[in-house]
Design a protein around this motif. Structure first.
Motif, PDB file in Angstrom:
ATOM      1  N   ASP A 249     -57.746 -35.357 -51.190  1.00 36.14           N
ATOM      2  CA  ASP A 249     -56.712 -34.812 -52.064  1.00 36.14           C
ATOM      3  C   ASP A 249     -55.713 -34.109 -51.338  1.00 36.14           C
ATOM      4  O   ASP A 249     -54.925 -33.378 -51.924  1.00 36.14           O
ATOM      5  CB  ASP A 249     -57.535 -33.767 -53.088  1.00 36.14           C
ATOM      6  N   GLY A 250     -55.663 -34.294 -49.836  1.00 38.80           N
ATOM      7  CA  GLY A 250     -54.456 -33.572 -49.264  1.00 38.80           C
ATOM      8  C   GLY A 250     -54.810 -32.141 -49.013  1.00 38.80           C
ATOM      9  O   GLY A 250     -53.924 -31.275 -48.441  1.00 38.80           O
ATOM     10  N   ASP A 299     -44.896 -44.233 -40.232  1.00 40.28           N
ATOM     11  CA  ASP A 299     -44.232 -43.397 -40.699  1.00 40.28           C
ATOM     12  C   ASP A 299     -44.619 -41.809 -40.789  1.00 40.28           C
ATOM     13  O   ASP A 299     -44.356 -40.866 -40.203  1.00 40.28           O
ATOM     14  CB  ASP A 299     -43.517 -43.498 -42.031  1.00 40.28           C
ATOM     15  N   LEU A 300     -46.172 -41.985 -41.173  1.00 37.06           N
ATOM     16  CA  LEU A 300     -46.908 -40.835 -41.029  1.00 37.06           C
ATOM     17  C   LEU A 300     -47.005 -40.392 -39.681  1.00 37.06           C
ATOM     18  O   LEU A 300     -47.106 -39.169 -39.128  1.00 37.06           O
ATOM     19  CB  LEU A 300     -48.100 -40.782 -41.517  1.00 37.06           C
ATOM     20  N   ALA A 324     -49.102 -28.573 -44.293  1.00 35.35           N
ATOM     21  CA  ALA A 324     -47.991 -29.375 -44.670  1.00 35.35           C
ATOM     22  C   ALA A 324     -48.305 -30.742 -43.964  1.00 35.35           C
ATOM     23  O   ALA A 324     -48.039 -31.931 -44.546  1.00 35.35           O
ATOM     24  CB  ALA A 324     -46.910 -28.829 -43.822  1.00 35.35           C
ATOM     25  N   ALA A 325     -49.248 -30.859 -42.829  1.00 28.61           N
ATOM     26  CA  ALA A 325     -49.592 -32.103 -42.272  1.00 28.61           C
ATOM     27  C   ALA A 325     -50.610 -32.864 -43.358  1.00 28.61           C
ATOM     28  O   ALA A 325     -50.596 -34.038 -43.566  1.00 28.61           O
ATOM     29  CB  ALA A 325     -50.190 -31.998 -41.032  1.00 28.61           C
ATOM     30  N   GLY A 326     -51.609 -32.202 -43.917  1.00 32.01           N
ATOM     31  CA  GLY A 326     -52.335 -32.331 -44.901  1.00 32.01           C
ATOM     32  C   GLY A 326     -51.573 -32.964 -46.043  1.00 32.01           C
ATOM     33  O   GLY A 326     -52.043 -33.909 -46.674  1.00 32.01           O
ATOM     34  N   ARG A 327     -50.570 -32.405 -46.653  1.00 31.24           N
ATOM     35  CA  ARG A 327     -49.862 -32.844 -47.899  1.00 31.24           C
ATOM     36  C   ARG A 327     -49.072 -34.086 -47.421  1.00 31.24           C
ATOM     37  O   ARG A 327     -49.258 -35.211 -48.394  1.00 31.24           O
ATOM     38  CB  ARG A 327     -48.768 -31.837 -48.205  1.00 31.24           C
ATOM     39  N   PHE A 329     -50.091 -36.338 -45.370  1.00 28.72           N
ATOM     40  CA  PHE A 329     -51.194 -37.243 -44.958  1.00 28.72           C
ATOM     41  C   PHE A 329     -51.586 -37.709 -46.516  1.00 28.72           C
ATOM     42  O   PHE A 329     -51.653 -39.013 -46.629  1.00 28.72           O
ATOM     43  CB  PHE A 329     -52.392 -36.646 -44.480  1.00 28.72           C
ATOM     44  N   GLY A 330     -51.989 -36.808 -47.398  1.00 27.27           N
ATOM     45  CA  GLY A 330     -52.230 -37.156 -48.748  1.00 27.27           C
ATOM     46  C   GLY A 330     -51.272 -38.036 -49.427  1.00 27.27           C
ATOM     47  O   GLY A 330     -51.491 -39.212 -50.155  1.00 27.27           O
TER      48      GLY A 330
END
Length: 334
Positions: A249-250, A299-300, A324-327, A329-330
């Protein structure tokens, strides 16, 4: 310098070097033939041994008693040149790297054009000990546009009996003009079993632990040592937890809180490198299979690299960076 490498023998003082069979013999033959002059680009991932090899080449070039038919780059630890290079005091060796800022109490974010001008001046002098002059640029990713242009001028007109070793973890991001002026040495990943045996020979881990660390080190001996001597286990767990949470879920808040703690600075540095490697491997795997998400992971990978570099440059809060990295990624895998 990556946290976790602080207890490792530094590249300039390390006598041994782990490489594929026959790799060093070829370099020794070039040295024997006097063909190591001018610019060389040494590439490989973080912890692959680029700096160790560069200093090893520098010592071999600077060792005045080196046999003309030597089959390796070995220099006796008893040789004066070995001690001078290890201490950073050899007058014919110049290392261009990010300088430590005493006022800010941290390293500069770039190798400045002033440093490269100092390098150019160094190369204009006669060798103090009557032999070669050697320069190491560690690393090319730290050059800004002006310092890269200044380095290019050095590479275009190198003086006689001078060798420049440019280290790079991402040679594709270097200006094409710099790449074209250098011969190239690629340090490719070594087999996991070779890395595991190396870790055991260093006396840092044994058996199953050595194999576990080798399996995530990407064939890079220096990085494997960093994992073994630093917070490798914590970093490995953090990458797994981050990946699972971000894919779900990010929301990586729990992992972010853990890695943001002051005492986890070493684990965070290793986490970044491991996450980067896993993203690159995932992007490559998806691309090979023709999966539609392949470009999203490419891109990620680039986006998170840029995010972490920016965070380091301006000392941003690790917790917010990880959120921010988690968002990102999600969003990429939806």
């Amino acid at each position: 310098l990556m946290a976790g490498l602080l207890d490792i023998v530094p590249p300039q003082a390390r006598a041994n070097f782990l490489a594929a069979p026959g790799f060093e013999t070829q370099l020794a033959q070039l040295l024997n033939a006097g063909a190591l002059a001018n610019g060389w680009l040494i590439t490989g991932g973080e912890g692959a041994g680029k700096a160790t090899l560069a200093y090893r080449l520098a010592r071999a070039l600077l060792w005045r008693q080196r046999p003309l038919d030597a089959e390796t780059l070995d220099v006796p630890e008893s040789a004066p040149e070995f001690a001078l290079v290890a201490s950073g005091g050899h007058p014919d060796l110049f290392v261009a790297a990010r300088r430590f800022d005493d006022k800010k109490e941290r390293y500069a974010t770039e190798i400045t054009v002033e440093t490269i001008r100092e390098l150019n001046q160094f190369l204009s002098y006669t060798a103090s000990m009557g032999g070669w002059r050697v320069a190491i640029i560690d690393s090319a990713e730290d050059l800004n546009r002006n310092s890269a242009n200044a380095l290019l001028k050095v590479l275009e007109e190198p003086p006689a009996r001078a060798a420049l070793f440019v280290l790079s973890s991402a040679p594709g991001r270097l200006p094409a003009t710099v790449r074209s002026r250098c011969r190239r040495i690629d340090l490719r990943p070594l087999p996991n079993e070779t890395i595991a045996v190396f870790l055991e020979s260093e006396g840092v881990v044994e058996g199953g632990d050595a194999r576990k660390l080798a399996s995530v080190a990407g064939g890079r001996p220096g990085f494997a040592l960093a994992l073994a001597l630093g917070d490798g286990a914590a970093a490995i767990d953090a990458v797994g937890d981050f990946w699972a949470a971000a894919a779900k879920d990010g929301d990586v808040g729990i992992v972010a809180s853990r890695l943001a703690a002051k005492e986890e600075e070493g684990a965070f540095a290793l986490f970044r490198t491991l996450l980067n490697a896993r993203l690159a491997a995932e992007a490559k795997s998806l691309a090979v299979r023709g999966h539609p998400k392949a470009s999203a992971f490419v891109d990620l990978h680039e986006r998170l690299n840029a995010l972490f570099r920016r965070a380091e440059a301006v000392n941003l809060d690790r917790y917010q960076i990880l959120l921010a990295a988690g968002r990102a990624f999600g969003a990429a895998i939806k």
